[in-house]
Design a protein around this motif. Structure first.
Motif, PDB file in Angstrom:
ATOM      1  N   GLU A 291       0.835  -1.200   0.021  1.00  0.00           N
ATOM      2  CA  GLU A 291       0.007  -0.011  -0.006  1.00  0.00           C
ATOM      3  C   GLU A 291       1.002   1.290  -0.027  1.00  0.00           C
ATOM      4  O   GLU A 291       0.691   2.282  -0.846  1.00  0.00           O
ATOM      5  N   LYS A 292       1.939   1.453   0.878  1.00  0.00           N
ATOM      6  CA  LYS A 292       2.924   2.470   0.726  1.00  0.00           C
ATOM      7  C   LYS A 292       3.611   2.410  -0.281  1.00  0.00           C
ATOM      8  O   LYS A 292       4.008   3.575  -1.025  1.00  0.00           O
ATOM      9  N   LEU A 293       4.133   1.706  -1.148  1.00  0.00           N
ATOM     10  CA  LEU A 293       4.571   1.479  -2.348  1.00  0.00           C
ATOM     11  C   LEU A 293       3.814   2.104  -3.544  1.00  0.00           C
ATOM     12  O   LEU A 293       4.455   2.851  -4.244  1.00  0.00           O
ATOM     13  N   GLU A 294       2.645   1.596  -3.395  1.00  0.00           N
ATOM     14  CA  GLU A 294       1.665   2.128  -4.409  1.00  0.00           C
ATOM     15  C   GLU A 294       1.645   3.640  -4.326  1.00  0.00           C
ATOM     16  O   GLU A 294       1.663   4.578  -5.299  1.00  0.00           O
ATOM     17  N   ASP A 295       1.645   4.224  -2.971  1.00  0.00           N
ATOM     18  CA  ASP A 295       1.517   5.835  -2.839  1.00  0.00           C
ATOM     19  C   ASP A 295       3.039   6.400  -3.152  1.00  0.00           C
ATOM     20  O   ASP A 295       2.957   7.484  -3.951  1.00  0.00           O
ATOM     21  N   LEU A 296       3.882   5.766  -2.823  1.00  0.00           N
ATOM     22  CA  LEU A 296       5.468   6.140  -3.363  1.00  0.00           C
ATOM     23  C   LEU A 296       5.368   6.374  -4.915  1.00  0.00           C
ATOM     24  O   LEU A 296       5.980   7.209  -5.500  1.00  0.00           O
ATOM     25  N   ASN A 297       5.104   5.232  -5.625  1.00  0.00           N
ATOM     26  CA  ASN A 297       5.030   5.318  -6.993  1.00  0.00           C
ATOM     27  C   ASN A 297       4.214   6.351  -7.679  1.00  0.00           C
ATOM     28  O   ASN A 297       4.494   6.724  -8.812  1.00  0.00           O
ATOM     29  N   ASN A 298       3.216   6.609  -7.039  1.00  0.00           N
ATOM     30  CA  ASN A 298       2.250   7.787  -7.648  1.00  0.00           C
ATOM     31  C   ASN A 298       2.361   8.987  -7.221  1.00  0.00           C
ATOM     32  O   ASN A 298       1.735   9.787  -7.442  1.00  0.00           O
ATOM     33  N   ARG A 299       3.412   9.300  -6.309  1.00  0.00           N
ATOM     34  CA  ARG A 299       3.664  10.456  -5.665  1.00  0.00           C
ATOM     35  C   ARG A 299       4.199  11.406  -6.745  1.00  0.00           C
ATOM     36  O   ARG A 299       5.214  11.048  -7.488  1.00  0.00           O
ATOM     37  N   THR A 300       4.045  12.756  -7.094  1.00  0.00           N
ATOM     38  CA  THR A 300       4.546  13.481  -7.975  1.00  0.00           C
ATOM     39  C   THR A 300       5.874  14.046  -7.546  1.00  0.00           C
ATOM     40  O   THR A 300       6.113  14.140  -6.365  1.00  0.00           O
ATOM     41  N   PHE A 301       6.916  13.940  -8.635  1.00  0.00           N
ATOM     42  CA  PHE A 301       8.170  14.435  -8.334  1.00  0.00           C
ATOM     43  C   PHE A 301       8.167  15.971  -7.797  1.00  0.00           C
ATOM     44  O   PHE A 301       7.432  16.591  -8.191  1.00  0.00           O
ATOM     45  N   GLN A 302       9.067  16.166  -6.864  1.00  0.00           N
ATOM     46  CA  GLN A 302       9.523  17.614  -6.334  1.00  0.00           C
ATOM     47  C   GLN A 302      10.110  18.618  -7.409  1.00  0.00           C
ATOM     48  O   GLN A 302       9.655  19.979  -7.731  1.00  0.00           O
ATOM     49  N   LYS A 303      11.012  18.110  -8.297  1.00  0.00           N
ATOM     50  CA  LYS A 303      11.770  19.037  -9.119  1.00  0.00           C
ATOM     51  C   LYS A 303      11.553  18.603 -10.501  1.00  0.00           C
ATOM     52  O   LYS A 303      12.145  19.300 -11.436  1.00  0.00           O
ATOM     53  N   MET A 304      10.358  17.808 -10.925  1.00  0.00           N
ATOM     54  CA  MET A 304      10.127  17.462 -12.265  1.00  0.00           C
ATOM     55  C   MET A 304       8.796  16.959 -12.433  1.00  0.00           C
ATOM     56  O   MET A 304       8.051  16.595 -11.399  1.00  0.00           O
ATOM     57  N   ASN A 305       8.241  16.981 -13.553  1.00  0.00           N
ATOM     58  CA  ASN A 305       6.739  16.641 -13.792  1.00  0.00           C
ATOM     59  C   ASN A 305       6.627  15.134 -13.604  1.00  0.00           C
ATOM     60  O   ASN A 305       7.502  14.692 -14.356  1.00  0.00           O
ATOM     61  N   GLY A 306       5.597  14.831 -13.533  1.00  0.00           N
ATOM     62  CA  GLY A 306       5.224  13.160 -13.668  1.00  0.00           C
ATOM     63  C   GLY A 306       5.460  12.495 -12.027  1.00  0.00           C
ATOM     64  O   GLY A 306       5.836  12.944 -11.134  1.00  0.00           O
ATOM     65  N   THR A 307       5.305  11.064 -12.428  1.00  0.00           N
ATOM     66  CA  THR A 307       5.540  10.319 -11.099  1.00  0.00           C
ATOM     67  C   THR A 307       6.392   9.163 -11.649  1.00  0.00           C
ATOM     68  O   THR A 307       6.675   8.992 -12.935  1.00  0.00           O
ATOM     69  N   ARG A 308       6.729   8.349 -10.764  1.00  0.00           N
ATOM     70  CA  ARG A 308       7.537   7.089 -11.152  1.00  0.00           C
ATOM     71  C   ARG A 308       6.849   6.248 -11.968  1.00  0.00           C
ATOM     72  O   ARG A 308       7.360   5.520 -12.861  1.00  0.00           O
ATOM     73  N   ARG A 309       5.426   6.062 -11.546  1.00  0.00           N
ATOM     74  CA  ARG A 309       4.612   5.308 -12.404  1.00  0.00           C
ATOM     75  C   ARG A 309       4.323   5.798 -14.043  1.00  0.00           C
ATOM     76  O   ARG A 309       4.659   5.062 -14.832  1.00  0.00           O
ATOM     77  N   SER A 310       4.381   7.029 -14.036  1.00  0.00           N
ATOM     78  CA  SER A 310       4.096   7.677 -15.338  1.00  0.00           C
ATOM     79  C   SER A 310       5.406   7.617 -16.069  1.00  0.00           C
ATOM     80  O   SER A 310       5.361   7.270 -17.409  1.00  0.00           O
ATOM     81  N   LEU A 311       6.528   7.642 -15.416  1.00  0.00           N
ATOM     82  CA  LEU A 311       7.929   7.509 -16.227  1.00  0.00           C
ATOM     83  C   LEU A 311       8.068   5.964 -16.599  1.00  0.00           C
ATOM     84  O   LEU A 311       8.432   5.960 -17.731  1.00  0.00           O
ATOM     85  N   TYR A 312       7.731   4.982 -15.730  1.00  0.00           N
ATOM     86  CA  TYR A 312       7.783   3.875 -16.076  1.00  0.00           C
ATOM     87  C   TYR A 312       7.060   3.490 -17.117  1.00  0.00           C
ATOM     88  O   TYR A 312       7.299   2.654 -18.182  1.00  0.00           O
ATOM     89  N   GLU A 313       5.759   3.888 -17.164  1.00  0.00           N
ATOM     90  CA  GLU A 313       4.872   3.459 -18.380  1.00  0.00           C
ATOM     91  C   GLU A 313       5.408   4.072 -19.707  1.00  0.00           C
ATOM     92  O   GLU A 313       5.115   3.561 -20.621  1.00  0.00           O
ATOM     93  N   THR A 314       5.959   5.027 -19.690  1.00  0.00           N
ATOM     94  CA  THR A 314       6.435   5.756 -20.953  1.00  0.00           C
ATOM     95  C   THR A 314       7.846   5.117 -21.195  1.00  0.00           C
ATOM     96  O   THR A 314       8.217   5.312 -22.248  1.00  0.00           O
ATOM     97  N   LEU A 315       8.717   5.292 -20.295  1.00  0.00           N
ATOM     98  CA  LEU A 315      10.098   4.944 -20.425  1.00  0.00           C
ATOM     99  C   LEU A 315      10.476   3.414 -20.361  1.00  0.00           C
ATOM    100  O   LEU A 315      10.861   2.790 -21.426  1.00  0.00           O
ATOM    101  N   ASP A 316      10.491   2.852 -19.133  1.00  0.00           N
ATOM    102  CA  ASP A 316      10.985   1.699 -18.956  1.00  0.00           C
ATOM    103  C   ASP A 316      10.062   0.363 -19.513  1.00  0.00           C
ATOM    104  O   ASP A 316      10.619  -0.542 -20.147  1.00  0.00           O
TER     105      ASP A 316
END
Length: 520
Positions: A291-316
């Motif tokens: 549950e906490k991991l889901e929140d972490l990956n969906n949290r918006t970056f402080q110094k750039m746009n997007g989240t870890r999940r959004s970058l994962y879906e588009t990049l990795d």
């Protein structure tokens, strides 16, 4: 210490305003927000260097700095003060108990006019800062997956005993997107490490080109700066997923800065957030981590746009290789030596290998259901795993030819073979095996009798067996003697009728018939 030097751009602007725009020093002070004393210093330096405005406008920053701040005076001063050997200082500081102050005191004894302690330390630290130059790495999409354990543990309470057991947090993060996976287990042993790696790959839904673990003993058998030895089980897992393992260098945390940062973030946003929770099972803990991991990956970056999940879906995610059809099944590797009976011992059970490998060292790969044996990285045997101790699992093809032929003989097969020669031969063979406690004890005699047919003939052997049955001579030597003496050619003696013996002590059957009728 001297005041911090202004940038070349600001100095150029001072010269431009003074020489081209004809500003006064007060106007330049108001425009550039610098002191008039500083303005005067730079104007004096420019005049000494023989500069003018059109020439200054064409100079780059490096050339202008060289003309304004000539190193001649500084070099002369440094030479006079005798700057210490920085490499010597660095080596000495690695020795126990040596400090910069001690080295400075030794330096001043040799150089009384040398630097004071503050300048001595300043020059040393400036030199050190140029040694460890940090390379900013650019991670390609789907290229690297960084793996490590967090230093902080999580207590799990046994509901029956009330004792707490520490759980370890495994962290995996992708290089391009920082998309993170976390999983807790009670151990950092090899099965737990492999299980965590498999879960991470399933979580990411694909396989990166490179796995970058720390030099954990379970993943790296022997840590080496140039050629680390990868654990065979971990290597086999990587082969199953068609990826490679490149461990981080020893004592080089910057090689895995991504996962070091992910560990720090996980400790803050997962472990710290769960600090006031009590867990009574590892599954309960992992559910809370998810549950906490889901929140972490969906949290918006402080110094750039997007989240870890959004970058994962588009990049990795598009760049990852597909997962294999079936997940990796944990297999433990054991090195064993083949015994003289062409079997290897694993957990008290004996498994066969080709007899040519006697006394050779082989690798046994153990899963929950199978035992796979490799010699020089080539599979030579595969068995179903057995839990029966001191029992044998033997394949016929692993045996020498002589052993295979011996096992082919069974009582029924020998009797059938003898029956092809004739009924007397079959009966004599049957009688021989029945006379022994174990039929196998009569195999050699039976085979010897069957071979007599080659020396004599099938017909003679059948006749000899008939005479042996009449004489109740159930042995190889008896039949061989009959054949040698040609007794098989003689007619068998006819069985004579039973002679009635008369004697006054013998009552006969008529007496007992009379007794039976009287009692009746």
């Amino acid at each position: 210490m001297a005041a911090e030097r202004l940038s070349m751009r600001t100095i150029k602007e001072v010269l431009r305003l003074k020489w081209e725009k004809k500003f006064s020093n007060k106007q330049i002070e108001q425009s550039c927000k610098i002191a008039r004393s500083t303005i005067r210093e730079y104007l004096v330096r420019a005049e000494r260097a023989g500069l003018n405005w059109p020439e200054v406008s064409d100079l780059d920053d490096g050339r202008l700095e060289a003309l304004l701040f000539s190193p001649s005076v500084h070099a002369e001063c440094s030479e006079k003060r005798n700057l210490p050997d920085m490499e010597y200082l660095r080596k000495e500081l690695t020795r126990k108990g040596v400090t910069l102050r001690l080295l400075w005191l030794e330096y001043r004894q040799v150089n009384p006019d040398g630097y004071q302690y503050s300048q001595f330390c300043y020059h040393y630290h400036q030199w050190c800062n140029k040694l460890d130059v940090c390379l900013r790495q650019t991670h390609r999409a789907g290229e690297k997956l960084f793996l490590d354990y967090a230093g902080q543990t999580i207590p799990v309470t046994d509901p029956l005993t009330g004792k707490t057991i520490d759980a370890y947090l495994f962290i995996a993060t992708l290089g391009a997107s920082n998309y993170t996976f976390a999983w807790a287990s009670f151990s950092q042993d090899l099965p737990s490490w492999i299980d965590a790696n498999v879960r991470a790959l399933n979580f990411f839904g694909g396989v990166p080109e490179i796995l970058v673990p720390d030099n954990l003993k379970t993943g790296v058998t022997k840590a080496c700066y140039y050629e680390p030895d990868i654990n065979p089980t971990y290597y086999k897992m990587a082969c199953h997923y068609n990826t490679v393992i490149i461990p981080a260098r020893i004592v080089k945390p910057k090689d895995k800065a991504k996962v070091e940062s992910a560990v720090l973030i996980a400790e803050r946003w997962i472990l710290a957030a769960l600090r006031n929770h009590a867990f009574f099972s590892i599954s309960e803990l992992n559910n809370a981590i998810a549950e906490k991991l889901e929140d972490l990956n969906n949290r918006t970056f402080q110094k750039m746009n997007g989240t870890r999940r959004s970058l994962y879906e588009t990049l990795d995610r598009p760049a990852l290789k597909p997962l294999p059809a079936s997940p990796y099944v944990y297999a433990e590797c054991k090195k064993v030596r083949v015994n003289i009976d062409y079997h290897v011992t694993i957990d008290g059970h004996y498994y066969s290998v080709p007899y040519q490998l006697v006394k050779e060292q082989v690798e046994a790969w153990l899963t929950a259901t199978t035992v796979e044996i490799l010699f020089k990285n080539r599979r030579v045997a595969s068995h179903a795993r057995s839990t029966e101790k001191y029992q044998h699992t033997t394949l016929t093809e692993h045996m020498p030819k002589a052993h295979q032929k011996y096992l082919e003989w069974t009582p029924s097969r020998i009797m059938d073979w003898a029956g092809k020669n004739g009924p007397n031969t079959r009966q004599i063979v049957t009688c021989i095996m029945e006379r022994h406690r174990h039929p196998q004890q009569g195999f050699r005699s039976c085979l010897g009798i069957m071979r007599l047919a080659k020396r004599y003939s099938s017909e003679r052997l059948e006749a000899a067996c008939g005479r042996a049955l009449l004489l109740k001579a159930y042995s190889y030597k008896s039949i061989e003697s009959i054949l040698k003496t040609n007794l098989d050619a003689q007619e068998l003696p006819e069985s004579s009728p039973e002679k009635k013996i008369t004697h006054y002590n013998i009552r006969g059957q008529e007496y007992y018939r009379q007794e039976e009728s009287a009692h009746a």
